[in-house]
Design a protein around this motif. Structure first.
Motif, PDB file in Angstrom:
ATOM      1  N   LEU A   7       0.894  -1.048   0.039  1.00 39.60           N
ATOM      2  CA  LEU A   7      -0.206  -0.067  -0.073  1.00 39.60           C
ATOM      3  C   LEU A   7       0.838   1.229  -0.092  1.00 39.60           C
ATOM      4  CD1 LEU A   7      -2.868   1.263   0.065  1.00 39.60           C
ATOM      5  CD2 LEU A   7      -2.846   0.809   2.531  1.00 39.60           C
ATOM      6  N   ASP A   8       1.877   1.226   0.832  1.00 38.81           N
ATOM      7  CA  ASP A   8       2.822   2.483   0.778  1.00 38.81           C
ATOM      8  C   ASP A   8       3.517   2.730  -0.510  1.00 38.81           C
ATOM      9  OD1 ASP A   8       4.294   0.136   1.023  1.00 38.81           O
ATOM     10  OD2 ASP A   8       5.810   0.978   2.723  1.00 38.81           O
ATOM     11  N   VAL A   9       3.667   1.854  -1.383  1.00 39.47           N
ATOM     12  CA  VAL A   9       4.380   1.890  -2.571  1.00 39.47           C
ATOM     13  C   VAL A   9       3.424   2.570  -3.397  1.00 39.47           C
ATOM     14  CG1 VAL A   9       5.206   0.734  -4.598  1.00 39.47           C
ATOM     15  CG2 VAL A   9       5.844  -0.213  -2.245  1.00 39.47           C
ATOM     16  N   MET A  10       2.035   2.140  -3.597  1.00 36.34           N
ATOM     17  CA  MET A  10       1.003   2.872  -4.419  1.00 36.34           C
ATOM     18  C   MET A  10       0.913   4.163  -3.939  1.00 36.34           C
ATOM     19  SD  MET A  10       0.453   0.892  -6.886  1.00 36.34           S
ATOM     20  CE  MET A  10      -1.028   1.941  -7.611  1.00 36.34           C
ATOM     21  N   MET A  11       0.877   4.479  -2.741  1.00 43.57           N
ATOM     22  CA  MET A  11       0.568   5.611  -2.077  1.00 43.57           C
ATOM     23  C   MET A  11       1.732   6.652  -2.544  1.00 43.57           C
ATOM     24  SD  MET A  11      -0.680   4.782   1.583  1.00 43.57           S
ATOM     25  CE  MET A  11      -0.681   6.750   2.202  1.00 43.57           C
ATOM     26  N   ALA A  12       2.682   6.050  -2.445  1.00 45.30           N
ATOM     27  CA  ALA A  12       3.975   7.023  -3.040  1.00 45.30           C
ATOM     28  C   ALA A  12       3.700   7.020  -4.583  1.00 45.30           C
ATOM     29  CB  ALA A  12       5.290   6.244  -2.665  1.00 45.30           C
ATOM     30  N   LYS A  13       3.627   6.261  -5.208  1.00 44.70           N
ATOM     31  CA  LYS A  13       3.289   6.520  -6.882  1.00 44.70           C
ATOM     32  C   LYS A  13       2.182   7.459  -7.163  1.00 44.70           C
ATOM     33  CE  LYS A  13       4.959   1.755  -8.542  1.00 44.70           C
ATOM     34  NZ  LYS A  13       4.527   0.591  -9.140  1.00 44.70           N
ATOM     35  N   ARG A  14       1.019   7.497  -6.361  1.00 42.67           N
ATOM     36  CA  ARG A  14       0.331   8.554  -6.591  1.00 42.67           C
ATOM     37  C   ARG A  14       0.505   9.706  -5.903  1.00 42.67           C
ATOM     38  NH1 ARG A  14      -0.356   4.822  -9.974  1.00 42.67           N
ATOM     39  NH2 ARG A  14      -1.953   3.600 -10.201  1.00 42.67           N
ATOM     40  N   LYS A  15       1.376   9.808  -5.237  1.00 43.01           N
ATOM     41  CA  LYS A  15       1.708  11.082  -4.327  1.00 43.01           C
ATOM     42  C   LYS A  15       0.562  11.405  -3.301  1.00 43.01           C
ATOM     43  CE  LYS A  15       4.854  13.038  -7.836  1.00 43.01           C
ATOM     44  NZ  LYS A  15       5.104  12.102  -8.431  1.00 43.01           N
ATOM     45  N   MET A  16       0.260  10.474  -2.452  1.00 40.32           N
ATOM     46  CA  MET A  16      -0.976  10.758  -1.575  1.00 40.32           C
ATOM     47  C   MET A  16      -0.382  10.372  -0.262  1.00 40.32           C
ATOM     48  SD  MET A  16      -4.772   8.934  -1.852  1.00 40.32           S
ATOM     49  CE  MET A  16      -5.188   9.698  -3.288  1.00 40.32           C
ATOM     50  N   SER A  17      -0.824  11.238   0.822  1.00 42.48           N
ATOM     51  CA  SER A  17      -0.465  11.114   1.976  1.00 42.48           C
ATOM     52  C   SER A  17      -1.355  10.001   2.741  1.00 42.48           C
ATOM     53  CB  SER A  17      -0.416  12.198   2.814  1.00 42.48           C
ATOM     54  OG  SER A  17      -1.619  12.894   3.000  1.00 42.48           O
ATOM     55  N   SER A  18      -0.775   9.551   3.921  1.00 42.45           N
ATOM     56  CA  SER A  18      -1.672   8.575   4.773  1.00 42.45           C
ATOM     57  C   SER A  18      -3.191   9.420   5.041  1.00 42.45           C
ATOM     58  CB  SER A  18      -1.151   8.100   5.899  1.00 42.45           C
ATOM     59  OG  SER A  18       0.011   7.213   5.460  1.00 42.45           O
ATOM     60  N   PHE A  45     -13.703  -6.061   1.668  1.00 45.21           N
ATOM     61  CA  PHE A  45     -13.715  -5.866   0.244  1.00 45.21           C
ATOM     62  C   PHE A  45     -14.093  -4.459   0.025  1.00 45.21           C
ATOM     63  CE2 PHE A  45     -14.133 -10.813  -0.727  1.00 45.21           C
ATOM     64  CZ  PHE A  45     -13.100 -10.854  -1.368  1.00 45.21           C
ATOM     65  N   SER A  46     -14.936  -4.046   0.822  1.00 40.92           N
ATOM     66  CA  SER A  46     -15.436  -2.699   0.709  1.00 40.92           C
ATOM     67  C   SER A  46     -14.329  -1.697   0.773  1.00 40.92           C
ATOM     68  CB  SER A  46     -16.652  -2.116   1.458  1.00 40.92           C
ATOM     69  OG  SER A  46     -16.562  -2.297   2.838  1.00 40.92           O
ATOM     70  N   THR A  47     -13.358  -1.876   1.735  1.00 42.92           N
ATOM     71  CA  THR A  47     -12.367  -1.020   2.180  1.00 42.92           C
ATOM     72  C   THR A  47     -11.357  -1.227   0.800  1.00 42.92           C
ATOM     73  OG1 THR A  47     -12.607  -1.530   4.379  1.00 42.92           O
ATOM     74  CG2 THR A  47     -10.414  -0.692   3.583  1.00 42.92           C
ATOM     75  N   LEU A  48     -11.066  -2.501   0.580  1.00 41.34           N
ATOM     76  CA  LEU A  48     -10.050  -2.749  -0.521  1.00 41.34           C
ATOM     77  C   LEU A  48     -10.840  -2.034  -1.923  1.00 41.34           C
ATOM     78  CD1 LEU A  48      -7.613  -4.194  -1.618  1.00 41.34           C
ATOM     79  CD2 LEU A  48      -9.133  -6.317  -2.228  1.00 41.34           C
ATOM     80  N   GLU A  49     -11.844  -2.072  -1.959  1.00 43.08           N
ATOM     81  CA  GLU A  49     -12.425  -1.386  -3.172  1.00 43.08           C
ATOM     82  C   GLU A  49     -12.174   0.057  -3.265  1.00 43.08           C
ATOM     83  OE1 GLU A  49     -16.942  -0.680  -5.245  1.00 43.08           O
ATOM     84  OE2 GLU A  49     -16.846  -2.156  -3.742  1.00 43.08           O
ATOM     85  N   ALA A  50     -12.450   0.725  -1.874  1.00 39.09           N
ATOM     86  CA  ALA A  50     -12.267   2.170  -1.910  1.00 39.09           C
ATOM     87  C   ALA A  50     -10.664   2.384  -2.099  1.00 39.09           C
ATOM     88  CB  ALA A  50     -12.870   2.553  -0.327  1.00 39.09           C
ATOM     89  N   ILE A  51      -9.921   1.654  -1.544  1.00 42.46           N
ATOM     90  CA  ILE A  51      -8.418   2.025  -1.838  1.00 42.46           C
ATOM     91  C   ILE A  51      -8.317   1.817  -3.199  1.00 42.46           C
ATOM     92  CG2 ILE A  51      -6.121   1.054  -1.247  1.00 42.46           C
ATOM     93  CD1 ILE A  51      -7.175   0.029   1.449  1.00 42.46           C
ATOM     94  N   CYS A  52      -8.562   0.924  -4.028  1.00 41.53           N
ATOM     95  CA  CYS A  52      -8.372   0.691  -5.344  1.00 41.53           C
ATOM     96  C   CYS A  52      -9.149   2.024  -6.234  1.00 41.53           C
ATOM     97  CB  CYS A  52      -8.942  -0.473  -5.770  1.00 41.53           C
ATOM     98  SG  CYS A  52      -7.856  -1.842  -5.127  1.00 41.53           S
ATOM     99  N   LYS A  53     -10.125   2.288  -5.864  1.00 42.14           N
ATOM    100  CA  LYS A  53     -10.868   3.629  -6.361  1.00 42.14           C
ATOM    101  C   LYS A  53     -10.006   4.928  -6.093  1.00 42.14           C
ATOM    102  CE  LYS A  53     -15.039   5.827  -6.961  1.00 42.14           C
ATOM    103  NZ  LYS A  53     -16.500   6.003  -6.464  1.00 42.14           N
ATOM    104  N   ALA A  54      -9.730   5.038  -4.752  1.00 48.51           N
ATOM    105  CA  ALA A  54      -8.943   6.326  -4.420  1.00 48.51           C
ATOM    106  C   ALA A  54      -7.591   6.335  -5.273  1.00 48.51           C
ATOM    107  CB  ALA A  54      -8.831   6.455  -2.794  1.00 48.51           C
ATOM    108  N   LEU A  55      -6.705   5.274  -5.203  1.00 45.14           N
ATOM    109  CA  LEU A  55      -5.417   5.069  -5.844  1.00 45.14           C
ATOM    110  C   LEU A  55      -5.455   4.881  -7.234  1.00 45.14           C
ATOM    111  CD1 LEU A  55      -3.706   3.195  -2.932  1.00 45.14           C
ATOM    112  CD2 LEU A  55      -3.592   5.897  -3.509  1.00 45.14           C
ATOM    113  N   ASP A  56      -6.726   4.440  -7.864  1.00 47.13           N
ATOM    114  CA  ASP A  56      -6.652   4.231  -9.364  1.00 47.13           C
ATOM    115  C   ASP A  56      -5.841   2.972  -9.694  1.00 47.13           C
ATOM    116  OD1 ASP A  56      -7.575   4.174 -11.975  1.00 47.13           O
ATOM    117  OD2 ASP A  56      -5.892   5.609 -12.386  1.00 47.13           O
ATOM    118  N   CYS A  57      -5.961   1.680  -8.823  1.00 46.26           N
ATOM    119  CA  CYS A  57      -5.146   0.661  -8.976  1.00 46.26           C
ATOM    120  C   CYS A  57      -6.156  -0.431  -8.970  1.00 46.26           C
ATOM    121  CB  CYS A  57      -4.017   0.622  -7.900  1.00 46.26           C
ATOM    122  SG  CYS A  57      -4.564   0.578  -6.149  1.00 46.26           S
TER     123      CYS A  57
END
Length: 69
Positions: A7-18, A45-57
């Motif tokens: 998750l931290d890798v994807m956040m860094a790629k998207r330049k998004m803070s915690s 799954f709802s949390t995973l879906e929200a993370i994927c939507k927010a990070l576009d991944c």
């Protein structure tokens, strides 16, 4: 644990803070930290879906399986 959380890798790629991601997906920063460090025993799954939507991944961009871990 054989499941590695990138998750931290994807956040860094998207330049998004915690704090920004936690706000977007509707969980506390403490719970996001538990996910990021791989200490979570489960994820909804709802949390995973929200993370994927927010990070576009895809879920596979965040979660990885390795027998050596």
């Amino acid at each position: 644990m054989p499941i590695i959380v990138n998750l931290d890798v994807m956040m860094a790629k998207r330049k998004m803070s915690s704090s920004e991601l936690a706000e977007k997906i509707g969980i506390s920063q403490a719970n996001l930290s538990i996910l990021k460090t791989g200490k979570a025993k489960a994820i909804r799954f709802s949390t995973l879906e929200a993370i994927c939507k927010a990070l576009d991944c895809q879920p596979g961009d965040i979660l990885e399986y390795s027998e050596k871990a």
